[in-house]
Design a protein around this motif. Structure first.
Motif, PDB file in Angstrom:
ATOM      1  N   PHE A 629     100.298 -30.057  71.738  1.00  0.00           N
ATOM      2  CA  PHE A 629     100.722 -31.351  72.253  1.00  0.00           C
ATOM      3  C   PHE A 629      99.515 -32.142  72.758  1.00  0.00           C
ATOM      4  N   TYR A 630      98.612 -31.454  73.466  1.00  0.00           N
ATOM      5  CA  TYR A 630      97.485 -32.147  74.094  1.00  0.00           C
ATOM      6  C   TYR A 630      96.451 -32.593  73.064  1.00  0.00           C
ATOM      7  N   TYR A 631      96.346 -31.838  71.983  1.00  0.00           N
ATOM      8  CA  TYR A 631      95.430 -32.262  70.917  1.00  0.00           C
ATOM      9  C   TYR A 631      95.912 -33.583  70.311  1.00  0.00           C
ATOM     10  N   LEU A 632      97.220 -33.652  70.026  1.00  0.00           N
ATOM     11  CA  LEU A 632      97.766 -34.883  69.468  1.00  0.00           C
ATOM     12  C   LEU A 632      97.657 -36.028  70.473  1.00  0.00           C
ATOM     13  N   LYS A 633      97.901 -35.717  71.734  1.00  0.00           N
ATOM     14  CA  LYS A 633      97.756 -36.731  72.779  1.00  0.00           C
ATOM     15  C   LYS A 633      96.330 -37.270  72.817  1.00  0.00           C
ATOM     16  N   GLY A 634      95.336 -36.379  72.659  1.00  0.00           N
ATOM     17  CA  GLY A 634      93.940 -36.808  72.658  1.00  0.00           C
ATOM     18  C   GLY A 634      93.628 -37.717  71.479  1.00  0.00           C
ATOM     19  N   VAL A 635      94.224 -37.425  70.313  1.00  0.00           N
ATOM     20  CA  VAL A 635      94.018 -38.282  69.144  1.00  0.00           C
ATOM     21  C   VAL A 635      94.554 -39.687  69.420  1.00  0.00           C
ATOM     22  N   ILE A 636      95.744 -39.745  70.018  1.00  0.00           N
ATOM     23  CA  ILE A 636      96.355 -41.052  70.316  1.00  0.00           C
ATOM     24  C   ILE A 636      95.501 -41.807  71.333  1.00  0.00           C
ATOM     25  N   GLU A 637      95.045 -41.106  72.366  1.00  0.00           N
ATOM     26  CA  GLU A 637      94.220 -41.756  73.386  1.00  0.00           C
ATOM     27  C   GLU A 637      92.940 -42.318  72.775  1.00  0.00           C
ATOM     28  N   ALA A 638      92.311 -41.537  71.896  1.00  0.00           N
ATOM     29  CA  ALA A 638      91.079 -42.010  71.248  1.00  0.00           C
ATOM     30  C   ALA A 638      91.348 -43.267  70.423  1.00  0.00           C
ATOM     31  N   PHE A 639      92.498 -43.299  69.775  1.00  0.00           N
ATOM     32  CA  PHE A 639      92.855 -44.459  68.965  1.00  0.00           C
ATOM     33  C   PHE A 639      93.080 -45.683  69.856  1.00  0.00           C
ATOM     34  N   LEU A 640      93.797 -45.499  70.955  1.00  0.00           N
ATOM     35  CA  LEU A 640      94.076 -46.615  71.858  1.00  0.00           C
ATOM     36  C   LEU A 640      92.788 -47.144  72.495  1.00  0.00           C
ATOM     37  N   VAL A 641      91.911 -46.229  72.896  1.00  0.00           N
ATOM     38  CA  VAL A 641      90.626 -46.642  73.477  1.00  0.00           C
ATOM     39  C   VAL A 641      89.806 -47.396  72.449  1.00  0.00           C
ATOM     40  N   HIS A 642      89.866 -46.949  71.198  1.00  0.00           N
ATOM     41  CA  HIS A 642      89.142 -47.613  70.108  1.00  0.00           C
ATOM     42  C   HIS A 642      89.544 -49.080  70.001  1.00  0.00           C
ATOM     43  N   TYR A 643      90.791 -49.378  70.353  1.00  0.00           N
ATOM     44  CA  TYR A 643      91.292 -50.752  70.268  1.00  0.00           C
ATOM     45  C   TYR A 643      91.300 -51.447  71.634  1.00  0.00           C
ATOM     46  N   GLY A 644      90.617 -50.877  72.579  1.00  0.00           N
ATOM     47  CA  GLY A 644      90.475 -51.531  73.871  1.00  0.00           C
ATOM     48  C   GLY A 644      91.725 -51.504  74.720  1.00  0.00           C
ATOM     49  N   ILE A 645      92.656 -50.606  74.430  1.00  0.00           N
ATOM     50  CA  ILE A 645      93.879 -50.485  75.232  1.00  0.00           C
ATOM     51  C   ILE A 645      93.570 -49.607  76.440  1.00  0.00           C
ATOM     52  N   LYS A 646      93.733 -50.151  77.642  1.00  0.00           N
ATOM     53  CA  LYS A 646      93.406 -49.408  78.856  1.00  0.00           C
ATOM     54  C   LYS A 646      94.644 -48.969  79.627  1.00  0.00           C
ATOM     55  N   ASP A 647      95.636 -49.834  79.678  1.00  0.00           N
ATOM     56  CA  ASP A 647      96.830 -49.524  80.462  1.00  0.00           C
ATOM     57  C   ASP A 647      97.839 -48.809  79.565  1.00  0.00           C
ATOM     58  N   TYR A 648      97.696 -47.504  79.442  1.00  0.00           N
ATOM     59  CA  TYR A 648      98.618 -46.721  78.613  1.00  0.00           C
ATOM     60  C   TYR A 648      99.003 -45.448  79.358  1.00  0.00           C
ATOM     61  N   LEU A 649     100.114 -44.870  78.954  1.00  0.00           N
ATOM     62  CA  LEU A 649     100.598 -43.628  79.533  1.00  0.00           C
ATOM     63  C   LEU A 649     101.246 -42.814  78.418  1.00  0.00           C
ATOM     64  N   ILE A 650     100.791 -41.570  78.213  1.00  0.00           N
ATOM     65  CA  ILE A 650     101.316 -40.705  77.155  1.00  0.00           C
ATOM     66  C   ILE A 650     101.860 -39.442  77.788  1.00  0.00           C
ATOM     67  N   THR A 651     103.166 -39.275  77.739  1.00  0.00           N
ATOM     68  CA  THR A 651     103.828 -38.082  78.253  1.00  0.00           C
ATOM     69  C   THR A 651     104.860 -37.621  77.233  1.00  0.00           C
ATOM     70  N   ASP A 652     105.471 -36.468  77.529  1.00  0.00           N
ATOM     71  CA  ASP A 652     106.513 -36.003  76.602  1.00  0.00           C
ATOM     72  C   ASP A 652     107.756 -36.880  76.654  1.00  0.00           C
ATOM     73  N   ASN A 653     107.772 -37.850  77.571  1.00  0.00           N
ATOM     74  CA  ASN A 653     108.880 -38.814  77.621  1.00  0.00           C
ATOM     75  C   ASN A 653     108.621 -40.042  76.757  1.00  0.00           C
ATOM     76  N   GLY A 654     107.397 -40.163  76.261  1.00  0.00           N
ATOM     77  CA  GLY A 654     107.117 -41.306  75.395  1.00  0.00           C
ATOM     78  C   GLY A 654     105.714 -41.840  75.579  1.00  0.00           C
ATOM     79  N   ILE A 655     105.412 -42.884  74.818  1.00  0.00           N
ATOM     80  CA  ILE A 655     104.118 -43.566  74.872  1.00  0.00           C
ATOM     81  C   ILE A 655     104.346 -44.963  75.421  1.00  0.00           C
ATOM     82  N   LEU A 656     103.659 -45.291  76.520  1.00  0.00           N
ATOM     83  CA  LEU A 656     103.805 -46.599  77.153  1.00  0.00           C
ATOM     84  C   LEU A 656     102.486 -47.356  77.082  1.00  0.00           C
ATOM     85  N   ILE A 657     102.570 -48.644  76.763  1.00  0.00           N
ATOM     86  CA  ILE A 657     101.420 -49.541  76.806  1.00  0.00           C
ATOM     87  C   ILE A 657     101.813 -50.744  77.648  1.00  0.00           C
ATOM     88  N   ASP A 658     101.004 -51.029  78.660  1.00  0.00           N
ATOM     89  CA  ASP A 658     101.298 -52.124  79.594  1.00  0.00           C
ATOM     90  C   ASP A 658     102.692 -51.983  80.186  1.00  0.00           C
TER      91      ASP A 658
END
Length: 792
Positions: A629-658
């Motif tokens: 789970f954490y490996y996939l979470k890290g991939v998503i975080e790297a992708f979001l950071v790549h696009y300058g997304i700072k306000d995000y939250l990734i949990t097993d309940n979902g992915i939140l942006i802003d």
């Protein structure tokens, strides 16, 4: 379509194709856009059968029902035993010598029957595969030369061209249509078969014909023929042509309708007049609950969307598809109703798709037929029937034109043709080329022709279609090679969008993910069980249903990219792949309820990921490290950071942006394998907020502080990280979790999380008091918002 070369030759005068070869005709058709897949000799069902003559015939000495015959092939005499009642002296027969092979790989050998030797076999049409039934042996015309190969007599020694007809060229689904193309290509004249038949005699039969749905049946022609001779047989030349076209001879009337369909391209049908209730034919839509047993013996449930032909009580045919068994022509039929109609191609296509019932007729109706050919077809059928059964007579003709067929007229500019093709044509050149295919041209101005398009060319609707015909007829090889100037694309939005999509794909390919490209269509089961979609709707009307789906498994537009991506992953796992890293980036389609409580259409770009197995390729000195789970979470975080997304939250309940939920991340069990999947809306990829590829490194030192935090057991670390990041601001460069502990001395519902904070300034060396202040503020906000405290 299978085209007999000898049948094709019959459409030309003696000097027509005499100097051409089947290969030459095939090359010509292919060069004109009509692909010929293969050219080869017709595969005979029998060999070694010749014309023989019975010169002696006696009763078998040991069997009353057998005859002992002497048969001559013009060179030798053979003793043959025959069991047919119609064998007699002086007739010409089909004689299979010893060594001949009949259908079913039946080899003729010398035999002894009731003590008498037999050297061959006198054959019937059934034994040669030329008929389903036959009474006795086949008696041949007396003028035939002895020893002539039967295959030569019935023209089975023929070249067959296998032709692939594109959906827009329904006019080429006939020998006539292909003859027209060959004549145009070789600049030859072709001829139509001669048609002469008796006119309507004294009316002794009255059939009422009505069209209720004139939109779906604009024309319906009927000819009733009485006094049909049940003993009439299909001529051998017609059987031969049907066999070479891949159809089985059945009976004279059925063979005629099939023959006409192959020769001129218009499907026909025949009814037994005596089986039509109320002497009535009505072309209408089916009623709810109506059924029909078709000629294939199966029963079909009809709906009001299906066009049918009915008598006074019941459906007797599915319009354009197949006739009904109850009204079919049999050996006892005396009065025949020939039908030649025009049915709407879209209606036929829908009925075929819904019923799963296709036929040679529907194949042609789906591509469109012509009212001109419709008349030619019924005239040809009547002529052939009267030729086969000479005592038959026409007692009624009906020609109902529910709609007037307008001529299709198109203006063709000579200058436009030259501009598009890149070759200068004179008006005379254009007239000569298009006239070959029966287009009627009349000049309107020096630069413009008015062109009347034949009704059988329903693929010609626009000026550009005529220009394409012009280039095709002239020959694509005759168009000179010239460089084409292409103006640059100034559509900035389209270019930016393409670049954005390419950037997403490049990111995932750079971290060893493989791209999957799937259709946007899914089955009803998958679209309604879209358990990963955030806009899950239980009601069917929330989804887009495709009007003309490719198959029952692809009826709906997807609301999620994951179902098909999961199928890709499972397929790969089943084929032995141990590690899976797949992504797909594309649109999903669904309807959402707006503020006005109305359903509105929506399209959103979604990114879907599926992983399983090892994180990286395994080398001999490495130990396999599984994805989680954490490996996939890290991939998503790297992708979001790549696009300058700072306000995000990734949990097993979902992915939140802003603060808005945009996706999901899950662990699944598929194919007995652990899969980790996620999907989220990624329209932000088109916003142009991607961070720069280069960021200047700070030249000032980093200060680290470790915090051991007491948290509730069910509190997600992502919440803690979000608060720390907000308070730390630009000076907080990174946060790393380095320990998690649960147990004594902490309460059962608590745990300890230790994190390391990295502080650094881009402008100066940080002072301890600045970092201490930020740390104190972080602890206050954690306690205030999450109840997190510093470990004593």
């Amino acid at each position: 379509m299978l085209l007999s070369y000898k049948w094709l030759q019959s459409f030309f005068y003696d000097s027509g194709l005499s100097n051409k070869t089947p290969k030459g005709v095939a090359d010509l058709l292919t060069s004109k856009g009509i692909e010929v897949g293969s050219v080869g000799l017709f595969v005979h069902h029998f060999t070694g059968v010749v014309v023989g003559e019975v010169i002696e015939c006696y009763k078998h000495p040991e069997a009353d029902k057998l005859s002992l015959c002497k048969v001559s092939d013009g060179a030798e005499h053979f003793q043959v035993i025959c069991g047919a009642a119609n064998v007699r002296v002086g007739i010409k027969v089909a004689f299979a010598k010893v060594g001949a092979v009949l259908p079913g790989d039946f080899k003729i050998k010398k035999a002894k029957i009731r003590g008498v030797e037999s050297f061959g076999m006198i054959c019937s049409e059934k034994e040669l595969g030329l008929s389903d039934e036959s009474e006795g042996i086949w008696v041949l015309p007396n003028e035939l030369e002895l020893g002539l190969d039967i295959c030569d007599f019935i023209e089975l020694n023929d070249d067959i061209l296998e032709i692939e007809i594109t959906p827009n060229r329904g006019d080429c689904l006939s020998v006539l249509g292909l003859a027209r193309e060959v004549a145009a290509g070789f600049e030859l004249e072709f001829k139509l078969p001669e048609i002469k038949f008796a006119k309507v005699e004294d009316k002794t039969s009255t059939l009422t014909v009505m069209i209720e749905n004139k939109d779906l049946c604009p024309s319906y022609k009927v000819v009733i023929i009485d006094n049909f001779d049940c003993g009439a047989t299909t001529p051998i030349w017609m059987k031969s042509r049907l066999l070479k076209a891949g159809l089985r001879p059945i009976s004279p009337v059925v063979d005629i309708t099939n023959y006409v369909m192959l020769e001129v391209g218009h499907p026909m049908h025949a009814f037994d007049l005596g089986k039509l209730e109320g002497a009535k034919l009505v072309i209408r839509n089916a009623s709810i609950g109506e059924k029909i047993i078709a000629l294939d013996g199966d029963q079909y449930d009809l709906t009001p969307d299906d066009l049918i032909i009915a008598d006074a009580k019941r459906p007797v045919a599915i319009a354009g598809v197949m006739g009904g068994l109850a009204s079919s022509v049999t050996a006892e039929t005396k009065s025949i109703v020939f039908e030649s109609a025009i049915f709407d191609s879209r209606s036929v296509r829908k009925t075929v798709k819904r019923l799963g019932l296709s036929s040679e007729s529907s194949y042609r109706f789906e591509r469109g037929v012509s009212h001109e050919i419709s008349q030619l077809a019924i005239n040809t059928a009547v002529f052939l029937l009267q030729k086969i059964a000479q005592n038959s007579r026409i007692v009624q003709q009906e020609n109902i034109a529910a709609k007037h067929f307008k001529e299709s007229k198109i203006d063709l500019r000579v200058s436009q043709a030259a501009r598009i093709i890149g070759k200068i044509y004179s008006p005379d050149d254009i007239y000569r080329l298009l006239s070959r295919l029966c287009f009627q041209l009349s000049p309107k101005t020096e630069d413009v022709f008015e062109v009347i398009v034949p009704s059988y060319r329903n693929d010609i609707c626009l000026e550009i279609d005529l220009i394409e015909e012009l280039a095709r007829l002239d020959g694509y090889d005759n168009i000179a090679n010239k460089p084409i100037f292409i103006s640059p694309c100034f559509d900035k939005d389209a270019n930016d969008k393409w670049n954005a999509i390419h950037e997403v794909k490049h990111f995932f390919k750079s971290i060893n993910f493989y791209e999957a490209v799937n259709y946007s269509f899914v089955s009803k089961k998958k679209v309604s069980s879209d358990y990963l979609s955030m806009d899950k709707q239980s009601e069917e009307h929330q989804f887009f249903k495709v009007i003309n789906p490719i198959s029952a498994e692809e009826e709906y537009l997807n609301t999620s990219r994951l179902p098909r991506l999961l199928d890709n992953a499972v397929t790969s796992l089943n084929r032995g792949e141990e590690s899976i890293k797949l992504f797909e980036f594309g649109k999903s389609f669904y309807k959402v309820t707006s503020d006005s409580e109305k359903l509105e259409e929506n399209e959103r770009y979604k990114l879907a990921l599926v992983i399983s197995g090892s994180q990286d390729d395994l080398y001999w000195q490495d130990e396999a490290k599984k994805v989680d789970f954490y490996y996939l979470k890290g991939v998503i975080e790297a992708f979001l950071v790549h696009y300058g997304i700072k306000d995000y939250l990734i949990t097993d309940n979902g992915i939140l942006i802003d603060g808005k939920k945009v996706g999901v991340i899950k662990r699944l069990e598929k194919a007995k394998t652990e899969l980790f999947v996620c999907e989220f809306e990624a329209d932000f990829c088109f916003a142009g907020k991607r961070i720069d590829k280069y960021q200047k490194l700070s030249m000032f030192p980093t200060i680290t502080h470790d915090l051991s935090l007491i948290t509730k057991k069910d509190l997600n670390y992502a919440e803690i990280k979000r608060i720390i990041s907000q308070v730390g601001g630009k000076l907080l460069k990174n946060i790393k979790i380095f320990d998690v502990y649960q147990g004594k001395p902490f309460a059962p519902d608590s745990r300890n999380i230790s994190v390391r904070l990295y502080f650094q300034s881009d402008k100066k060396t940080l002072e301890a008091k600045t970092v201490n202040f930020l740390q104190k503020k972080i602890l206050m906000e954690l306690d205030k918002n999450l109840g997190v405290t510093l470990r004593p």
